[in-house]
Design an enzyme around this catalytic site. Structure first.
Site, mmCIF file in Angstrom:
data_model
loop_
_atom_site.group_PDB
_atom_site.id
_atom_site.type_symbol
_atom_site.label_atom_id
_atom_site.label_comp_id
_atom_site.label_asym_id
_atom_site.label_seq_id
_atom_site.Cartn_x
_atom_site.Cartn_y
_atom_site.Cartn_z
ATOM 1 N N ARG A 175 41.788 21.456 57.844
ATOM 2 C CA ARG A 175 43.021 21.704 58.581
ATOM 3 C C ARG A 175 44.192 21.416 57.653
ATOM 4 N NH1 ARG A 175 40.526 23.995 61.687
ATOM 5 N NH2 ARG A 175 40.317 23.807 63.929
ATOM 6 N N HIS A 218 43.040 31.199 56.794
ATOM 7 C CA HIS A 218 42.164 30.539 57.772
ATOM 8 C C HIS A 218 41.000 31.444 58.174
ATOM 9 C CE1 HIS A 218 42.152 27.221 61.104
ATOM 10 N NE2 HIS A 218 40.927 27.614 60.798
ATOM 11 N N GLU A 250 50.591 26.687 59.937
ATOM 12 C CA GLU A 250 50.141 28.077 59.845
ATOM 13 C C GLU A 250 50.386 28.825 61.150
ATOM 14 O OE1 GLU A 250 45.994 26.958 58.883
ATOM 15 O OE2 GLU A 250 45.454 28.037 60.716
#
Ligand code: GLV
Ligand code: GLV
Length: 321
Positions: A239, A286, A268
């Protein structure tokens, strides 16, 4: 009457069809990202939500939607869900563990290798028309084989990454909240448990695979970057926020570490614009779990949990406080 649910984001049509058999479904195949107010409005009267990390499930939301019984997150990470608040409101929550371990581990290797061996940087250079000769010192990077891999967060994904290192003849060291069993260490290429500081000093390649929590925020900040080898790489699969991006940008700019590979960012899809000014960072949006098979398995897993939870059974991946 079927229970009503909200599928908060676009999802595979076949999974949506499955959900329609069990629920009154409000879907969002246009993939609008709801604000907290819109999410509360959409969730009014719904018993369940199939959510992703973009839906913040917190006390402020739960107060507005008393009918809600279940949140099924389509992700292994669940830092978007306030579990104590769910528990206080009698709301069940689930995640999608295991189905993504191997795919995410594959991607961790892809990102680490691209970072060490400068694959995207050299491709950009080639595409920009700069390749007019071969030179002995173009795009030199650190080796993977024979090096020391340091994994922070030795859960199932970390262990799957470690297992893959046997073919590269690597030594594996790891740091985790607690030591894993000797049997699991043996399966993970004989990984040895070390302090975070020892890991950072010794690893040639540092891989972050730990869950985000307030306690893991800035696990890698200026002090940690300062003790890494100047030839080391850092890969973050876990993360954003686990790394202090500002400190990382400074370390990369001053070449205090060789390079970083980042699949996740603090805010993000926004990320610090200075990353784009650096050659020694590989940036991906991601996508560590993004194989066709695995994303479908994650969606079905979230659906299974919702179907079980809203029919009076215990969801297979119920999260506990
Ligand atoms: C993705 O980041 C996940 O938590 O599954
Ligand atoms: C990995 O994505 C995790 O959140 O554990």
């Amino acid at each position: 009457m079927k229970p009503a649910i909200l599928v908060a984001r676009a999802i595979f049509p076949e999974v949506l069809s499955r959900l329609h058999q069990h629920f009154e479904v409000e879907s969002n195949q246009d993939d609008v990202i709801f604000t907290p107010a819109e999410l509360a409005q959409r969730l009014a009267g719904k018993a369940g939500i199939l959510a992703t990390g973009s839906a913040r499930i917190d006390a402020a939301l739960l107060q507005q939607v008393p009918e809600l019984k279940m949140v099924a997150n389509m992700a292994v990470g669940y830092d978007n869900i306030d579990l104590p608040a769910c528990s206080a409101h009698g709301v069940m929550a689930s995640n999608t563990p295991d189905v993504l371990n191997e795919t995410t581990a594959d991607f961790g290797w892809a990102l680490m290798m691209a970072t060490a061996r400068r694959i995207t940087e050299s491709e950009h250079w080639l595409r920009a028309g700069k390749w007019n000769k071969w030179r002995y010192d173009y795009f030199l990077g650190p080796d993977l084989h024979g090096s020391t891999l340091g994994i922070i967060g030795m859960g199932r994904i970390g262990q799957a990454i470690a297992r893959r290192s046997t073919g590269f003849n690597m030594r594996v060291i790891y740091h985790n909240r607690s030591r894993i069993t000797p049997e699991l260490e043996a399966q993970a290429n004989n990984a040895s448990y070390v302090s975070k500081e020892e890991l950072l000093r010794e690893a040639d390649h540092v891989m972050l695979v730990l869950p985000y929590s307030p306690a893991s925020r800035h696990t890698i900040a200026a002090a940690e970057l300062a003790i890494m080898k100047p030839t080391a790489t850092l890969t973050n699969l876990a993360r954003g926020g686990i790394v202090d991006d500002v400190a990382l940008i400074a370390a990369l700019r001053e070449k205090r570490i060789a390079a970083a590979g980042l699949d996740v960012f603090e805010s993000e899809p926004k990320f610090h614009p200075d990353f784009l000014t650096l050659d020694n960072v590989v940036l991906t949006p991601h996508i560590a779990s993004a194989s066709e098979k695995t994303r479908l398995a994650m969606a079905n897993c979230a659906a299974d949990n919702l179907i079980a939870g809203l029919s009076g059974q215990v969801p297979p991946n119920l999260l506990k406080l």
